[in-house]
Design an enzyme around this catalytic site. Structure first.
Site, PDB file in Angstrom:
ATOM      1  N   TYR A   1       0.849  -1.192   0.000  1.00 14.19           N
ATOM      2  CA  TYR A   1       0.000   0.000   0.000  1.00 14.19           C
ATOM      3  C   TYR A   1       0.882   1.238   0.000  1.00 14.19           C
ATOM      4  O   TYR A   1       1.817   1.349   0.796  1.00 14.19           O
ATOM      5  CB  TYR A   1      -0.891  -0.008   1.248  1.00 14.19           C
ATOM      6  CG  TYR A   1      -1.792   1.201   1.379  1.00 14.19           C
ATOM      7  CD1 TYR A   1      -2.892   1.364   0.548  1.00 14.19           C
ATOM      8  CD2 TYR A   1      -1.554   2.163   2.358  1.00 14.19           C
ATOM      9  CE1 TYR A   1      -3.734   2.459   0.677  1.00 14.19           C
ATOM     10  CE2 TYR A   1      -2.388   3.258   2.503  1.00 14.19           C
ATOM     11  CZ  TYR A   1      -3.475   3.406   1.663  1.00 14.19           C
ATOM     12  OH  TYR A   1      -4.300   4.489   1.800  1.00 14.19           O
TER      13      TYR A   1
ATOM     14  N   ASP B   1       9.179   2.564  -0.007  1.00 13.26           N
ATOM     15  CA  ASP B   1       8.142   3.291   0.736  1.00 13.26           C
ATOM     16  C   ASP B   1       8.335   2.948   2.208  1.00 13.26           C
ATOM     17  O   ASP B   1       7.910   1.902   2.682  1.00 13.26           O
ATOM     18  CB  ASP B   1       6.762   2.880   0.253  1.00 13.26           C
ATOM     19  CG  ASP B   1       5.640   3.608   0.983  1.00 13.26           C
ATOM     20  OD1 ASP B   1       5.928   4.305   1.976  1.00 13.26           O
ATOM     21  OD2 ASP B   1       4.472   3.460   0.566  1.00 13.26           O
TER      22      ASP B   1
ATOM     23  N   LYS C   1       4.729   9.110   9.460  1.00 19.79           N
ATOM     24  CA  LYS C   1       4.466   8.530  10.781  1.00 19.79           C
ATOM     25  C   LYS C   1       5.483   8.959  11.839  1.00 19.79           C
ATOM     26  O   LYS C   1       5.339  10.007  12.459  1.00 19.79           O
ATOM     27  CB  LYS C   1       4.364   7.009  10.675  1.00 19.79           C
ATOM     28  CG  LYS C   1       3.195   6.534   9.801  1.00 19.79           C
ATOM     29  CD  LYS C   1       3.017   5.042   9.843  1.00 19.79           C
ATOM     30  CE  LYS C   1       1.902   4.558   8.914  1.00 19.79           C
ATOM     31  NZ  LYS C   1       0.565   4.966   9.314  1.00 19.79           N
TER      32      LYS C   1
END
Length: 569
Positions: free
Chosen positions: A286, A381, A409
């Site tokens: 994702y 990623d 994050k």
């Protein structure tokens, strides 16, 4: 007490079981009708109801309550405490209840209208004696969620699905989400004052633990100067230098407001730099919800059972090719079929959006070689793995350096943030240094920069990641061992402060293997763990996160609760 729930209503046959839960006071039992609605209760009135109390095996005692007592309620109106009063009168002096007992309706529903179940009927009568029901101090208590249910019911009228991000809705695990009130350290409290050991950690950023005092103090001091400038500030320089110093692939960095936004900028950048359009991603990885990436994207898409997202035009994904994770041959075939046309190969270096899938190091090394040979860029990623599996991310952990890295994050310390960076010659394509345009009103805002700086200061200290991995290993090994002891197929793994497990014989090496895990069992496991005070991600397609605030006692308590739950699955 009826915990509401017309949303669970499946007609009379669906209401055969009532949950009996020991309260935290241990002075009396609360009977909670979890799967009934007032409409159904109103339909059954004046009937004779026979109930029996079963006391299943205690998790810590082999004793079983052998004599089932049938208690007949012949009057059309009564309350549940009168039932326990009758137990007392029949001198059923003691039994050992499990953490969740079931009150099975033998012939019909509890008699009377819904009005018979109003709050006044459940006030504790003065004649009720706690001595009638002796409870052990070793049982695992379970929670109730009446306020969460009420708030979420309202939320569903205000927001799509009642949430601001799909996985939070608990669709794949059943039931409704708990609504949080506050967090601190390794713990979260919901609006019903239930306390949880939290292994979601706001989906990864809370690596120090929630609401770290030093981070909060720094953010408060910065807030006094203003929450957003919309202009350069020295904090951007400070955090940029820390990122560049830590991440092997990064020589320049651009800050954004989310991981999705970072990946949107990244894909435009790799296409601009290579003057090619096509990209390769991997099944189950994702990279945010931009159109180009919503192809076999795992995470929320897989959780909700959606093959892709409606509204994404075919033209947006025709240049996106999907390969199988940990399978170099699948990558080679796409490269051969699209010679000199692939701009980049993009992947999660540790997959956290299909559960938890660790790469073979040879796979990452092979991708590095293949992209170099094909004139394409290699993109990691690291929105999830960055500063999470090691201070330098997965690229430091595995010793493989990509050309471009996306982050998020952890570098925001719990505030909205994202970033992408890479070699200087690549990053100088980004406006205003170059022609590739990307912008953001709140990018580099002082609060997020401050939280990131203070978080990274602590993460740079000696031994942090060794300790995170030690605790992650202890948790995974303990739960896997308990599951196997009770006959469950399971496999698990960890890297730094990330971990995960699947209810399937492993190892799991790609998304297709992850889909073979027992989703029904995971749903039951998740709900039972939450009811006992352990907060796990509400999808088998999400990783778990360890923090520096988790103690060995927290982990041991989690394993103890897991053992109890696994013995009942």
């Amino acid at each position: 007490r009826i915990s509401g729930a017309s949303s669970f209503c499946g007609g009379p046959e669906a209401h055969r079981e009532l949950q009996v839960r020991p309260p935290r006071t241990r002075s009396f039992l609360i009977v909670e009708v979890r799967s009934a609605c007032f409409a159904c209760l109103a339909e059954v009135r004046g009937s004779t109801t026979a109930c029996c109390l079963h006391a299943p095996r205690s998790p810590l005692d082999s004793t079983r309550f052998d004599s089932t007592r049938l208690l007949d309620f012949s009057t059309p109106r009564h309350d549940v405490l009168s039932y326990f009063g009758e137990i007392e009168q029949n001198k059923v002096q003691s039994f050992i209840p499990s953490s969740t007992m079931k009150l099975a309706v033998a012939t019909a529903f509890l008699a009377g209208t819904a009005a018979a179940f109003t709050a006044p009927a459940f006030s504790r009568p003065s004649s009720f004696s706690a001595a009638a029901l002796k409870m052990t101090a070793t049982e695992t208590e379970t929670y109730t969620f009446s306020k969460s249910e009420e708030i979420f019911a309202e939320a569903q009228t205000l927001m799509p699905g009642g949430v601001s991000s799909p996985v939070r809705a608990f669709k794949s695990v059943g039931g409704n989400p708990v609504v949080f009130d506050r967090v601190k350290g390794a713990y979260a409290w919901d609006v019903d004052e239930n306390k949880y050991i939290d292994y979601v950690g706001t989906w990864g950023p809370a690596i120090l633990g929630h609401a770290d005092d030093d981070v909060l103090d720094a953010v408060k001091a910065t807030m006094d100067k203003g929450t957003s400038f919309g202009a350069p500030c020295p904090l951007e320089n400070d955090l940029a230098k820390m990122v560049i110093d830590a991440v092997p692939s990064v020589e320049m960095v651009r800050f954004t407001n989310s991981g999705t936004e970072a990946c949107m900028g990244m894909i435009r950048l790799v296409r601009a730099f290579t003057d090619r359009e096509k990209v390769i991603k991997f099944e189950g990885c994702y990279h945010g919800h931009a159109d180009s990436f919503l192809v076999q994207a795992g995470s929320g898409v897989a959780t909700l059972g959606l093959p892709d997202s409606p509204g994404v035009p075919a033209s947006a994904t025709k240049a996106t090719f999907c390969a199988e994770y940990n399978n170099l041959d699948s990558v080679k075939k796409i490269l051969e079929d699209n010679k000199d046309e692939i701009a980049a190969i993009i992947l999660e270096p540790v997959v956290g959006n299909s559960g938890f899938i660790k790469p073979d190091k040879e796979f990452l090394e092979g991708l590095r070689e293949l992209t170099t040979e094909a004139g394409a860029l290699l993109v990691f990623d690291e929105v999830m793995t960055g500063f999470r599996v090691s201070y330098g991310g997965a690229q430091e952990y595995f010793g493989v350096t990509p050309d471009v890295t996306t982050m998020g994050k952890v570098i925001g310390g719990g505030l909205p943030v994202g970033a992408y960076g890479g070699r200087k010659e690549i990053m100088e394509m980004v406006a205003p240094a170059g022609p590739m345009y990307q912008a953001g009103t709140l990018s580099g805002n002082p609060l997020a920069m401050t939280a990131g700086i203070e978080t990274m200061k602590k993460l740079k200290e000696d031994g942090v990641y060794e300790e995170l991995e030690r605790k992650a290993k202890k948790l995974v090994d303990g739960i896997v061992s308990a599951a196997k002891e009770h006959g469950h197929a399971i496999c698990g793994d960890y890297a730094g402060g990330m971990f995960g497990w699947y209810f399937v014989d492993g190892p799991v090496k790609n998304f297709q293997e992850a889909t073979k895990a027992d989703a029904e069992k995971f749903g039951k496991w998740h709900r039972m763990m939450i009811e006992r005070g352990v907060y796990l991600a509400p999808s088998m397609y999400e990783a778990g996160f360890m923090s520096m605030a988790h103690t060995d006692e927290d982990i041991e308590r989690t394993i103890e609760i897991a053992n109890d739950v696994l013995s009942q699955l």
